[in-house]
Design a protein around this motif. Structure first.
Motif, PDB file in Angstrom:
ATOM      1  N   MET A   5     -33.895  48.845 111.373  1.00 53.26           N
ATOM      2  CA  MET A   5     -32.865  48.839 110.346  1.00 53.26           C
ATOM      3  C   MET A   5     -32.120  50.172 110.292  1.00 53.26           C
ATOM      4  O   MET A   5     -30.911  50.200 110.272  1.00 53.26           O
ATOM      5  N   LEU A   6     -32.831  51.287 110.267  1.00 56.23           N
ATOM      6  CA  LEU A   6     -32.176  52.596 110.256  1.00 56.23           C
ATOM      7  C   LEU A   6     -31.811  52.971 111.682  1.00 56.23           C
ATOM      8  O   LEU A   6     -32.675  53.034 112.557  1.00 56.23           O
ATOM      9  N   SER A   7     -30.518  53.169 111.911  1.00 59.36           N
ATOM     10  CA  SER A   7     -30.048  53.547 113.241  1.00 59.36           C
ATOM     11  C   SER A   7     -28.785  54.384 113.089  1.00 59.36           C
ATOM     12  O   SER A   7     -28.114  54.345 112.052  1.00 59.36           O
ATOM     13  N   TRP A   8     -28.476  55.134 114.131  1.00 56.50           N
ATOM     14  CA  TRP A   8     -27.246  55.940 114.106  1.00 56.50           C
ATOM     15  C   TRP A   8     -26.019  55.034 114.041  1.00 56.50           C
ATOM     16  O   TRP A   8     -25.030  55.369 113.400  1.00 56.50           O
ATOM     17  N   THR A   9     -26.097  53.889 114.681  1.00 57.91           N
ATOM     18  CA  THR A   9     -24.988  52.926 114.612  1.00 57.91           C
ATOM     19  C   THR A   9     -24.786  52.472 113.175  1.00 57.91           C
ATOM     20  O   THR A   9     -23.659  52.416 112.685  1.00 57.91           O
ATOM     21  N   GLY A  10     -25.879  52.153 112.500  1.00 57.72           N
ATOM     22  CA  GLY A  10     -25.797  51.732 111.106  1.00 57.72           C
ATOM     23  C   GLY A  10     -25.217  52.815 110.211  1.00 57.72           C
ATOM     24  O   GLY A  10     -24.356  52.547 109.369  1.00 57.72           O
ATOM     25  N   VAL A  11     -25.659  54.044 110.418  1.00 58.02           N
ATOM     26  CA  VAL A  11     -25.137  55.163 109.620  1.00 58.02           C
ATOM     27  C   VAL A  11     -23.638  55.344 109.906  1.00 58.02           C
ATOM     28  O   VAL A  11     -22.842  55.584 108.993  1.00 58.02           O
ATOM     29  N   GLY A  12     -23.257  55.173 111.161  1.00 55.63           N
ATOM     30  CA  GLY A  12     -21.833  55.260 111.517  1.00 55.63           C
ATOM     31  C   GLY A  12     -21.015  54.165 110.850  1.00 55.63           C
ATOM     32  O   GLY A  12     -19.905  54.416 110.365  1.00 55.63           O
ATOM     33  N   ILE A  13     -21.557  52.949 110.844  1.00 52.54           N
ATOM     34  CA  ILE A  13     -20.871  51.830 110.181  1.00 52.54           C
ATOM     35  C   ILE A  13     -20.727  52.127 108.694  1.00 52.54           C
ATOM     36  O   ILE A  13     -19.667  51.903 108.096  1.00 52.54           O
ATOM     37  N   PHE A  14     -21.790  52.654 108.100  1.00 56.32           N
ATOM     38  CA  PHE A  14     -21.782  52.999 106.669  1.00 56.32           C
ATOM     39  C   PHE A  14     -20.649  53.982 106.367  1.00 56.32           C
ATOM     40  O   PHE A  14     -19.805  53.727 105.493  1.00 56.32           O
ATOM     41  N   PHE A  15     -20.617  55.126 107.064  1.00 54.96           N
ATOM     42  CA  PHE A  15     -19.593  56.139 106.783  1.00 54.96           C
ATOM     43  C   PHE A  15     -18.196  55.668 107.197  1.00 54.96           C
ATOM     44  O   PHE A  15     -17.205  56.011 106.553  1.00 54.96           O
ATOM     45  N   GLY A  16     -18.130  54.864 108.257  1.00 55.43           N
ATOM     46  CA  GLY A  16     -16.841  54.289 108.645  1.00 55.43           C
ATOM     47  C   GLY A  16     -16.295  53.369 107.567  1.00 55.43           C
ATOM     48  O   GLY A  16     -15.101  53.384 107.263  1.00 55.43           O
ATOM     49  N   ALA A  17     -17.185  52.568 106.981  1.00 53.16           N
ATOM     50  CA  ALA A  17     -16.769  51.661 105.901  1.00 53.16           C
ATOM     51  C   ALA A  17     -16.267  52.447 104.702  1.00 53.16           C
ATOM     52  O   ALA A  17     -15.253  52.093 104.096  1.00 53.16           O
ATOM     53  N   VAL A  18     -16.960  53.540 104.349  1.00 54.00           N
ATOM     54  CA  VAL A  18     -16.514  54.371 103.223  1.00 54.00           C
ATOM     55  C   VAL A  18     -15.106  54.905 103.505  1.00 54.00           C
ATOM     56  O   VAL A  18     -14.223  54.841 102.642  1.00 54.00           O
ATOM     57  N   ALA A  19     -14.874  55.396 104.720  1.00 51.79           N
ATOM     58  CA  ALA A  19     -13.559  55.942 105.078  1.00 51.79           C
ATOM     59  C   ALA A  19     -12.480  54.859 105.075  1.00 51.79           C
ATOM     60  O   ALA A  19     -11.383  55.062 104.534  1.00 51.79           O
ATOM     61  N   VAL A  20     -12.772  53.714 105.672  1.00 53.78           N
ATOM     62  CA  VAL A  20     -11.787  52.627 105.738  1.00 53.78           C
ATOM     63  C   VAL A  20     -11.477  52.096 104.340  1.00 53.78           C
ATOM     64  O   VAL A  20     -10.349  51.687 104.057  1.00 53.78           O
ATOM     65  N   MET A  21     -12.452  52.131 103.451  1.00 54.19           N
ATOM     66  CA  MET A  21     -12.220  51.645 102.085  1.00 54.19           C
ATOM     67  C   MET A  21     -11.157  52.464 101.351  1.00 54.19           C
ATOM     68  O   MET A  21     -10.470  51.929 100.475  1.00 54.19           O
ATOM     69  N   GLU A  22     -10.996  53.729 101.694  1.00 56.74           N
ATOM     70  CA  GLU A  22      -9.917  54.504 101.072  1.00 56.74           C
ATOM     71  C   GLU A  22      -8.565  53.924 101.482  1.00 56.74           C
ATOM     72  O   GLU A  22      -7.643  53.836 100.665  1.00 56.74           O
ATOM     73  N   ILE A  23      -8.446  53.492 102.721  1.00 51.24           N
ATOM     74  CA  ILE A  23      -7.203  52.860 103.184  1.00 51.24           C
ATOM     75  C   ILE A  23      -7.022  51.510 102.493  1.00 51.24           C
ATOM     76  O   ILE A  23      -5.928  51.187 102.018  1.00 51.24           O
ATOM     77  N   VAL A  24      -8.098  50.733 102.432  1.00 54.47           N
ATOM     78  CA  VAL A  24      -8.044  49.434 101.746  1.00 54.47           C
ATOM     79  C   VAL A  24      -7.662  49.632 100.280  1.00 54.47           C
ATOM     80  O   VAL A  24      -6.827  48.900  99.741  1.00 54.47           O
ATOM     81  N   ALA A  25      -8.255  50.630  99.632  1.00 54.83           N
ATOM     82  CA  ALA A  25      -7.958  50.898  98.219  1.00 54.83           C
ATOM     83  C   ALA A  25      -6.495  51.296  98.036  1.00 54.83           C
ATOM     84  O   ALA A  25      -5.832  50.853  97.095  1.00 54.83           O
ATOM     85  N   TYR A  26      -5.963  52.118  98.950  1.00 52.14           N
ATOM     86  CA  TYR A  26      -4.557  52.526  98.881  1.00 52.14           C
ATOM     87  C   TYR A  26      -3.651  51.304  98.983  1.00 52.14           C
ATOM     88  O   TYR A  26      -2.740  51.113  98.167  1.00 52.14           O
ATOM     89  N   VAL A  27      -3.889  50.484  99.992  1.00 55.80           N
ATOM     90  CA  VAL A  27      -3.062  49.282 100.211  1.00 55.80           C
ATOM     91  C   VAL A  27      -3.158  48.346  99.014  1.00 55.80           C
ATOM     92  O   VAL A  27      -2.138  47.854  98.504  1.00 55.80           O
ATOM     93  N   ALA A  28      -4.380  48.102  98.547  1.00 53.07           N
ATOM     94  CA  ALA A  28      -4.563  47.210  97.400  1.00 53.07           C
ATOM     95  C   ALA A  28      -3.900  47.766  96.149  1.00 53.07           C
ATOM     96  O   ALA A  28      -3.250  47.030  95.398  1.00 53.07           O
ATOM     97  N   HIS A  29      -4.033  49.063  95.932  1.00 54.28           N
ATOM     98  CA  HIS A  29      -3.453  49.666  94.735  1.00 54.28           C
ATOM     99  C   HIS A  29      -1.925  49.629  94.790  1.00 54.28           C
ATOM    100  O   HIS A  29      -1.265  49.279  93.816  1.00 54.28           O
ATOM    101  N   ARG A  30      -1.381  49.979  95.936  1.00 47.35           N
ATOM    102  CA  ARG A  30       0.076  50.068  96.053  1.00 47.35           C
ATOM    103  C   ARG A  30       0.772  48.709  96.048  1.00 47.35           C
ATOM    104  O   ARG A  30       1.772  48.518  95.364  1.00 47.35           O
ATOM    105  N   TRP A  31       0.248  47.752  96.848  1.00 50.04           N
ATOM    106  CA  TRP A  31       0.979  46.507  97.038  1.00 50.04           C
ATOM    107  C   TRP A  31       0.370  45.288  96.341  1.00 50.04           C
ATOM    108  O   TRP A  31       1.039  44.269  96.226  1.00 50.04           O
ATOM    109  N   VAL A  32      -0.864  45.384  95.901  1.00 51.10           N
ATOM    110  CA  VAL A  32      -1.470  44.261  95.181  1.00 51.10           C
ATOM    111  C   VAL A  32      -1.482  44.566  93.680  1.00 51.10           C
ATOM    112  O   VAL A  32      -0.911  43.830  92.882  1.00 51.10           O
ATOM    113  N   MET A  33      -2.107  45.683  93.316  1.00 51.25           N
ATOM    114  CA  MET A  33      -2.205  46.027  91.890  1.00 51.25           C
ATOM    115  C   MET A  33      -0.832  46.347  91.289  1.00 51.25           C
ATOM    116  O   MET A  33      -0.554  45.979  90.154  1.00 51.25           O
TER     117      MET A  33
END
Length: 175
Positions: free
Chosen positions: A1-29
């Motif tokens: 379960m604990l792997s470097w790939t998993g940790v990378g996916i975790f931090f990648g998701a956190v980073a991508v969520m800022e982009i998702v949040a920007y898009v959602a806030h600007r054009w959806v909200m």
């Protein structure tokens, strides 16, 4: 379960969520779901506002990914769900606690980064309408001087008439 790939996916998701949040806030909200988000730009009565439904909407895919990853033991999905959840927790801490003080506290952030994020979000709230505002991301914000210039140049939004709200938004711009 604990792997470097998993940790990378975790931090990648956190980073991508800022982009998702920007898009959602600007054009959806500030777009077709303004009817929900508008409550966030108005004085809140009580503990909750219609805008809180966006947190529920963000939690559903997180829960689904964590559950699916756990049941199928496809841990990449679990890590992805956990990264989305972590972004939600970070957002709640910064946005709801530090900026909007939905939970009472006496913290007064002194760091340049936190001051900039808080100032940027206050400038976002200076405009009363869904158009003409600035700063739609949350973990990253352009320099406050740039946001002030954007507000000045756009002239599209109606600025709050409350002098205190305007003053709070531009407070400590020199930081």
């Amino acid at each position: 379960m604990l792997s470097w790939t998993g940790v990378g996916i975790f931090f990648g998701a956190v980073a991508v969520m800022e982009i998702v949040a920007y898009v959602a806030h600007r054009w959806v909200m500030h777009g077709f779901l303004w009817s929900l988000h508008k409550s966030h730009h108005e004085p809140r009565e009580g503990m909750f506002e219609k805008n809180d439904w966006f947190a529920v909407m963000g939690a559903v895919p997180s829960i689904a990914l964590i559950l699916y990853g756990s049941i199928t033991e496809q841990w990449s999905f679990w890590w992805l769900g956990m990264g989305i959840t972590a972004y939600g927790a970070i957002y709640f801490g910064f946005h709801d606690i530090l900026v909007h003080r939905r939970i009472r506290h006496s913290m007064n952030p002194q760091g340049r980064y936190l001051k900039r994020i808080i100032q940027a979000h206050r400038l976002h709230h200076v405009v009363e309408l869904k158009q003409g505002t600035v700063s739609f991301g949350f973990l990253y914000a352009p320099p406050v001087r740039d946001l002030l210039a954007q507000l000045e140049a756009s002239g599209a939004g109606k600025l709050r008439s409350n002098k205190l709200a305007r003053d709070m938004a531009v407070k400590e711009v020199e930081v």
